[in-house]
Design a protein around this motif. Structure first.
Motif, mmCIF file in Angstrom:
data_model
loop_
_atom_site.group_PDB
_atom_site.id
_atom_site.type_symbol
_atom_site.label_atom_id
_atom_site.label_comp_id
_atom_site.label_asym_id
_atom_site.label_seq_id
_atom_site.Cartn_x
_atom_site.Cartn_y
_atom_site.Cartn_z
ATOM 1 N N ASP A 1 0.824 -1.213 0.000
ATOM 2 C CA ASP A 1 0.000 0.000 0.000
ATOM 3 C C ASP A 1 0.858 1.263 0.000
ATOM 4 O O ASP A 1 0.413 2.333 0.427
ATOM 5 N N LEU A 2 2.083 1.154 -0.477
ATOM 6 C CA LEU A 2 2.978 2.304 -0.542
ATOM 7 C C LEU A 2 2.485 3.314 -1.563
ATOM 8 O O LEU A 2 1.853 2.942 -2.566
ATOM 9 N N ASN A 3 2.802 4.577 -1.349
ATOM 10 C CA ASN A 3 2.477 5.636 -2.299
ATOM 11 C C ASN A 3 3.631 5.824 -3.283
ATOM 12 O O ASN A 3 4.786 5.482 -2.999
ATOM 13 N N LYS A 4 3.317 6.404 -4.447
ATOM 14 C CA LYS A 4 4.317 6.700 -5.474
ATOM 15 C C LYS A 4 5.211 5.485 -5.751
ATOM 16 O O LYS A 4 6.436 5.538 -5.660
ATOM 17 N N LYS A 5 4.566 4.401 -6.093
ATOM 18 C CA LYS A 5 5.289 3.150 -6.296
ATOM 19 C C LYS A 5 6.308 3.246 -7.423
ATOM 20 O O LYS A 5 7.340 2.580 -7.390
ATOM 21 N N TRP A 6 6.050 4.095 -8.417
ATOM 22 C CA TRP A 6 6.958 4.202 -9.561
ATOM 23 C C TRP A 6 8.343 4.679 -9.129
ATOM 24 O O TRP A 6 9.351 4.279 -9.711
ATOM 25 N N LEU A 7 8.395 5.502 -8.066
ATOM 26 C CA LEU A 7 9.699 5.946 -7.554
ATOM 27 C C LEU A 7 10.460 4.769 -6.936
ATOM 28 O O LEU A 7 11.682 4.668 -7.076
ATOM 29 N N LYS A 8 9.723 3.892 -6.279
ATOM 30 C CA LYS A 8 10.348 2.707 -5.687
ATOM 31 C C LYS A 8 10.863 1.768 -6.779
ATOM 32 O O LYS A 8 11.947 1.195 -6.674
ATOM 33 N N TYR A 9 10.074 1.637 -7.862
ATOM 34 C CA TYR A 9 10.510 0.795 -8.977
ATOM 35 C C TYR A 9 11.830 1.312 -9.557
ATOM 36 O O TYR A 9 12.751 0.530 -9.839
ATOM 37 N N ILE A 10 11.909 2.622 -9.752
ATOM 38 C CA ILE A 10 13.121 3.224 -10.314
ATOM 39 C C ILE A 10 14.330 2.946 -9.418
ATOM 40 O O ILE A 10 15.428 2.615 -9.897
ATOM 41 N N ALA A 11 14.121 3.072 -8.103
ATOM 42 C CA ALA A 11 15.216 2.820 -7.162
ATOM 43 C C ALA A 11 15.713 1.383 -7.276
ATOM 44 O O ALA A 11 16.921 1.122 -7.283
ATOM 45 N N VAL A 12 14.788 0.432 -7.391
ATOM 46 C CA VAL A 12 15.165 -0.980 -7.484
ATOM 47 C C VAL A 12 15.892 -1.270 -8.798
ATOM 48 O O VAL A 12 16.898 -1.993 -8.827
ATOM 49 N N ILE A 13 15.390 -0.686 -9.899
ATOM 50 C CA ILE A 13 15.972 -0.961 -11.219
ATOM 51 C C ILE A 13 17.342 -0.324 -11.384
ATOM 52 O O ILE A 13 18.270 -0.935 -11.943
ATOM 53 N N PHE A 14 17.510 0.903 -10.867
ATOM 54 C CA PHE A 14 18.730 1.656 -11.135
ATOM 55 C C PHE A 14 19.769 1.614 -10.015
ATOM 56 O O PHE A 14 20.962 1.740 -10.290
ATOM 57 N N LEU A 15 19.345 1.439 -8.778
ATOM 58 C CA LEU A 15 20.282 1.539 -7.661
ATOM 59 C C LEU A 15 20.907 0.170 -7.371
ATOM 60 O O LEU A 15 20.590 -0.496 -6.381
ATOM 61 N N ASN A 16 21.786 -0.241 -8.274
ATOM 62 C CA ASN A 16 22.533 -1.491 -8.124
ATOM 63 C C ASN A 16 24.014 -1.151 -8.208
ATOM 64 O O ASN A 16 24.605 -1.096 -9.292
ATOM 65 N N VAL A 17 24.633 -0.920 -7.075
ATOM 66 C CA VAL A 17 25.983 -0.396 -6.997
ATOM 67 C C VAL A 17 26.551 -0.726 -5.615
ATOM 68 O O VAL A 17 25.794 -0.764 -4.641
ATOM 69 N N PRO A 18 27.831 -0.989 -5.479
ATOM 70 C CA PRO A 18 28.897 -1.099 -6.486
ATOM 71 C C PRO A 18 28.754 -2.379 -7.313
ATOM 72 O O PRO A 18 27.898 -3.214 -7.030
ATOM 73 N N ALA A 19 29.614 -2.512 -8.319
ATOM 74 C CA ALA A 19 29.511 -3.634 -9.252
ATOM 75 C C ALA A 19 30.668 -4.614 -9.065
ATOM 76 O O ALA A 19 31.799 -4.221 -8.794
ATOM 77 N N ILE A 20 30.339 -5.884 -9.221
ATOM 78 C CA ILE A 20 31.337 -6.954 -9.190
ATOM 79 C C ILE A 20 31.348 -7.624 -10.552
ATOM 80 O O ILE A 20 30.298 -7.993 -11.079
ATOM 81 N N THR A 21 32.526 -7.745 -11.141
ATOM 82 C CA THR A 21 32.674 -8.321 -12.478
ATOM 83 C C THR A 21 33.529 -9.583 -12.419
ATOM 84 O O THR A 21 34.523 -9.626 -11.697
ATOM 85 N N TYR A 22 33.105 -10.592 -13.170
ATOM 86 C CA TYR A 22 33.954 -11.766 -13.363
ATOM 87 C C TYR A 22 34.233 -11.911 -14.848
ATOM 88 O O TYR A 22 33.330 -12.166 -15.648
ATOM 89 N N SER A 23 35.484 -11.695 -15.223
ATOM 90 C CA SER A 23 35.917 -11.823 -16.608
ATOM 91 C C SER A 23 36.514 -13.208 -16.808
ATOM 92 O O SER A 23 37.240 -13.706 -15.930
#
Length: 263
Positions: A179-201
């Motif tokens: 029942d959160l308000n402004k759910k689209w802001l939460k979606y953006i945070a989940v999609i974009f806020l993935n940091v720092p990054a770990i890479t396996y080459s």
């Protein structure tokens, strides 16, 4: 149909046609390189020349016998380092425009990288292709001779990386049902806020990037030859935060007020 719609359709059509042409050229570059090198290995220099853009202006004053001597030397370099049984894989192709002298690709040419390997090691050809004929204008080997990596650890790391978008999608579903308000802001945070990054080459192993954001649900993947094969995932800070918020115990303020009055 309004002007904006027509313009959008035109841009989309041109983009699709360009992409299809690029993909087709990518296969052509790999096949041309393979044919050229295999002819070299067999010391069939006449056939090798058929894969080269000898009609290009850059070859105008080139003596073909001198060119064949250069091809023989190039063959010797490849055979001495990698043998005669090779496999080939397309890596990249691009055009570069730069204000720095010498960094731009020449007009009507494309720079490509083709990986080649034997049973134990791999190297990389860097090739300039003539756009008019899709033949080789220039070719050289990069200073790369690496052992073929064990891909088992790479794919195991991939299983870990795939867990990140699965987790983020799960959190988005939980937000949607809340029942959160402004759910689209939460979606953006989940999609974009993935940091720092770990890479396996596949070649270089693990690395860590403190300020690298992974915006596509927290994961990226590259599979273009051993040298450019890598998994990257970002720590899902947005998803972890909203998981904590959604599971945080809520206080019944009305009950609290009644208890305070009673006291």
């Amino acid at each position: 149909m309004n002007r904006l719609t027509k313009t959008s359709l035109l841009i989309l059509t041109v983009s699709l046609l360009t992409s299809c042409d690029f993909i087709n050229n990518a296969f052509t570059y790999k096949d041309t390189t393979e044919g050229f090198v295999e002819a070299l290995i067999k010391e069939d220099y006449e056939k090798s020349l058929t894969y080269m853009a000898t009609e290009h202006d850059g070859f105008k004053n080139t003596n073909l016998d001198t060119l064949k001597v250069g091809l023989a030397n190039f063959r010797q370099l490849v055979v001495n380092n990698f043998g005669t049984e090779l496999d080939y894989r397309f890596m990249t192709a691009n055009k570069t425009m730069s204000t720095v002298e010498g960094e731009s690709t020449a007009p009507n040419t494309t720079k490509a990288q083709i990986e080649f390997s034997n049973d134990t090691e791999f190297g990389v050809f860097e090739i300039i292709f003539d756009d008019n004929s899709n033949k080789i204008y220039n070719i050289k080997t990069l200073d790369i001779k690496e052992p073929i990596p064990n891909m088992m650890m790479f794919w195991l790391f991939g299983l870990l990386a795939i867990c990140i978008p699965i987790f983020n999608i799960w959190i988005i579903r939980k937000i949607k049902k809340s029942d959160l308000n402004k759910k689209w802001l939460k979606y953006i945070a989940v999609i974009f806020l993935n940091v720092p990054a770990i890479t396996y080459s596949a070649v270089n192993g693990l690395s860590f990037s403190l300020l690298s954001f992974q915006i596509l649900f927290g994961i990226s993947f590259s599979y273009m030859g051993y040298l450019s094969t890598a998994w990257t995932f970002g720590i899902p800070l947005g998803g972890l935060y909203w998981l904590w918020k959604l599971n945080k115990p809520t206080v019944d303020t009305e009950l609290l007020e009644n208890e305070t009055i009673t006291e």
